[in-house]
Enzyme design. Structure first.
Site, mmCIF file in Angstrom:
data_model
loop_
_atom_site.group_PDB
_atom_site.id
_atom_site.type_symbol
_atom_site.label_atom_id
_atom_site.label_comp_id
_atom_site.label_asym_id
_atom_site.label_seq_id
_atom_site.Cartn_x
_atom_site.Cartn_y
_atom_site.Cartn_z
ATOM 1 N N HIS A 128 -28.328 -4.547 -0.057
ATOM 2 C CA HIS A 128 -28.208 -3.099 0.179
ATOM 3 C C HIS A 128 -29.224 -2.709 1.251
ATOM 4 O O HIS A 128 -30.265 -3.346 1.385
ATOM 5 C CB HIS A 128 -28.541 -2.415 -1.152
ATOM 6 C CG HIS A 128 -28.295 -0.947 -1.202
ATOM 7 N ND1 HIS A 128 -29.192 -0.027 -0.722
ATOM 8 C CD2 HIS A 128 -27.265 -0.231 -1.718
ATOM 9 C CE1 HIS A 128 -28.730 1.194 -0.938
ATOM 10 N NE2 HIS A 128 -27.551 1.102 -1.539
ATOM 11 N N ASP A 201 -33.808 -6.992 -6.602
ATOM 12 C CA ASP A 201 -33.263 -5.640 -6.598
ATOM 13 C C ASP A 201 -32.305 -5.560 -7.783
ATOM 14 O O ASP A 201 -31.194 -6.074 -7.732
ATOM 15 C CB ASP A 201 -32.551 -5.413 -5.263
ATOM 16 C CG ASP A 201 -31.711 -4.150 -5.244
ATOM 17 O OD1 ASP A 201 -31.579 -3.484 -6.299
ATOM 18 O OD2 ASP A 201 -31.162 -3.832 -4.176
ATOM 19 N N GLN A 204 -28.108 -2.873 -9.589
ATOM 20 C CA GLN A 204 -26.792 -3.072 -10.214
ATOM 21 C C GLN A 204 -26.858 -4.034 -11.390
ATOM 22 O O GLN A 204 -25.854 -4.236 -12.070
ATOM 23 C CB GLN A 204 -25.787 -3.624 -9.186
ATOM 24 C CG GLN A 204 -25.546 -2.706 -8.006
ATOM 25 C CD GLN A 204 -24.881 -1.394 -8.411
ATOM 26 O OE1 GLN A 204 -24.245 -1.297 -9.469
ATOM 27 N NE2 GLN A 204 -25.032 -0.387 -7.580
ATOM 28 N N LYS A 227 -28.454 4.422 -12.733
ATOM 29 C CA LYS A 227 -27.373 3.430 -12.816
ATOM 30 C C LYS A 227 -27.337 2.788 -14.195
ATOM 31 O O LYS A 227 -26.621 1.826 -14.442
ATOM 32 C CB LYS A 227 -27.568 2.373 -11.734
ATOM 33 C CG LYS A 227 -27.565 2.991 -10.321
ATOM 34 C CD LYS A 227 -27.338 1.972 -9.281
ATOM 35 C CE LYS A 227 -27.710 2.473 -7.893
ATOM 36 N NZ LYS A 227 -26.584 3.072 -7.179
ATOM 37 N N CYS A 365 -23.608 1.155 1.886
ATOM 38 C CA CYS A 365 -24.979 0.813 2.317
ATOM 39 C C CYS A 365 -25.160 -0.686 2.484
ATOM 40 O O CYS A 365 -26.238 -1.233 2.196
ATOM 41 C CB CYS A 365 -26.027 1.363 1.350
ATOM 42 S SG CYS A 365 -26.042 3.142 1.257
HETATM 43 N N1 PMP Z 1 -29.789 -1.719 -4.318
HETATM 44 C C1 PMP Z 1 -28.530 -1.764 -4.748
HETATM 45 C C2 PMP Z 1 -27.879 -3.105 -4.949
HETATM 46 C C3 PMP Z 1 -27.845 -0.581 -5.021
HETATM 47 O O1 PMP Z 1 -26.591 -0.626 -5.466
HETATM 48 C C4 PMP Z 1 -28.504 0.658 -4.845
HETATM 49 C C5 PMP Z 1 -27.798 1.970 -5.107
HETATM 50 N N2 PMP Z 1 -26.554 2.091 -4.501
HETATM 51 C C6 PMP Z 1 -29.820 0.647 -4.399
HETATM 52 C C7 PMP Z 1 -30.440 -0.553 -4.148
HETATM 53 C C8 PMP Z 1 -30.595 1.908 -4.207
HETATM 54 O O2 PMP Z 1 -30.741 2.586 -5.414
HETATM 55 P P1 PMP Z 1 -31.293 4.087 -5.455
HETATM 56 O O3 PMP Z 1 -30.450 4.838 -4.445
HETATM 57 O O4 PMP Z 1 -31.057 4.521 -6.845
HETATM 58 O O5 PMP Z 1 -32.714 4.040 -5.061
#
Ligand code: PMP
Length: 407
Positions: A128, A201, A204, A227, A365
């Site tokens: 991401h 990270d 998910q 999440k 993203c």
């Molecule tokens: N890493 C991953 C794999 C994600 O799916 C997300 C959220 N889409 C993020 C990081 C960022 O999370 P947040 O926007 O809650 O900080």
């Protein structure tokens, strides 16, 4: 330990705990399949936040009065609950605004002071943006191991990319775009054998896989409460104690200091030296309540439920003419990304919305991953504990409408 297969979930009872899911969308039954973006919230978590504000709200750590004591107990109790869920010592859980802020904290406080020009952070091609850009901002070069055509990490290529300049490995537990589950234990073993720490990270992963940060031996683990059936704007960073002790604070302000003088200041102990300013007490309470709720169901049962649904969804989607799944790795969680002949993902999302089906379209993203698969965007349905075969059937029926309109 009970070695028996996980008991199936009572879907009706679970759904009854999510007030938002009883609504209609565009006049149709709501099939909420945008859980990788954010999950919906159970009654227990909504009530915990409401109860906190109604009975215990005060600023934490800084007063002797009863409400402040209650707020501090609630806030620090939440830290215990969150730490226990990850099998972490409580003082190694730093509260943040979420995964993004947790990774930025590591980038600024851990990496930046140690990075020399040309130093590298080793990633995978499925990260991401929030697991790419913070490393670049900290002055590191980002190097990414390729994924194969099914969306699995090519492990040998990843190994080959280690160099004497590798300062950190960072990897998604589960890809938000492909659903690929990465082999975290193998990654940690190989990185540590080369003296390189690992950040996972967990955005998910945390709600979909049982996660024990100590058994995995990760150096850093980042996640977001939203999440995980918890509130937005709250999350945490787990880190090994030696890293937290060696890292300087990245934000200054109240609570993170031991002493302040115009000639200089000293820092509070971990984790507080990373928690400047009035924290999100209600966020912490809500996150702990969501974890309590999920833990009572059992993450393993939830994972089994979502896996069965993923298999059903994969099968149904393959019946839609002209639909191509992006991400079919052998180890996969409940994410179904796809493209369709003749229909732009944006059009797919719009038509599905008219049918009450909430999915996400775009690059999620993960722009480098879109380039890897040669697509500008995908449509993505992502599963959570309250989804069932009826949601998949509604998705399938709506996709057949898309097919008829665009073929
Ligand atoms: N890493 C991953 C794999 C994600 O799916 C997300 C959220 N889409 C993020 C990081 C960022 O999370 P947040 O926007 O809650 O900080």
């Amino acid at each position: 330990m009970n070695a028996a297969a996980p008991q199936p979930l009572d879907l009706d009872a679970i759904r009854a705990q999510f007030p938002i899911l009883t609504q209609k969308a565009r006049g149709k039954r709501l099939a909420y399949l945008d859980n990788a973006a954010t999950t919906q919230k159970p009654e227990a978590m909504l009530q915990a936040i409401d109860h906190y504000y109604r009975t215990s709200n005060a600023n934490v750590h800084r007063a002797v009065h009863e409400l402040a004591e209650r707020a501090t107990l609630a806030y620090e109790g939440a830290r215990d609950r969150i730490a226990a869920f990850l099998n972490a010592p409580r003082e190694q859980i730093v509260f943040t605004r979420g995964t993004t802020e947790s990774i930025n904290l590591v980038a600024r406080s851990y990496l930046q002071p140690r990075v020399q020009p040309g130093d590298e952070v080793l990633l995978t091609g499925m990260e991401h943006h929030s697991d790419i850009v913070p490393w670049q901002l900290a002055g590191a070069k980002t190097v990414a191991a390729p994924v194969d055509d099914r969306g699995a990490l090519i492990f040998e290529e990843w190994l080959r990319l280690f160099s004497p300049r590798t300062r950190l490995v960072a990897v998604a537990q589960i890809s938000n775009t492909l659903g690929t589950i990465n082999p975290i234990a193998d990654i940690v073993r190989e990185a540590h054998a080369r003296g390189v720490p690992v950040l996972v990270d967990g955005a998910q992963g945390i709600a979909h896989l049982p996660t024990d940060v100590r058994a995995l031996d990760v150096d850093f683990y980042a996640f977001s409460a939203h999440k995980l059936y918890g509130p937005t704007g709250f999350g945490a960073l787990y880190a090994k104690r030696e890293h937290l002790e060696a890292m300087d604070p990245w934000q200054g302000g109240g609570d993170m200091i031991r002493t302040v003088a115009f000639s200089g200041s000293t820092w509070n102990e971990v984790p507080y030296k990373f928690e400047a300013g009035t924290p999100d007490m209600a966020g912490a309470v809500g996150c702990a309540a969501a974890i309590e709720w999920l833990d009572a169901l059992g993450v393993e049962r939830v994972a089994a439920h979502e896996h069965a649904l993923l298999e059903y969804g994969t099968q149904r989607l393959q019946e839609v003419p002209g639909l191509r799944l992006i991400g079919t790795a052998p180890h996969k969680a409940g994410i179904l990304s796809f493209v369709m002949d003749g229909a732009h993902p944006q059009d797919i999302g719009t038509i599905l919305d008219l049918e009450g089906v909430a999915i996400r379209t775009g690059h999620h993203c993960t722009m480098p991953l879109m380039e890897r698969f040669g697509v500008p965007a995908t449509a993505r349905a992502s599963l959570a504990v309250y989804n069932g075969a009826d949601d998949i059937d509604q998705l399938y029926a709506a996709l057949m409408k898309v097919h008829k309109l665009f073929s």
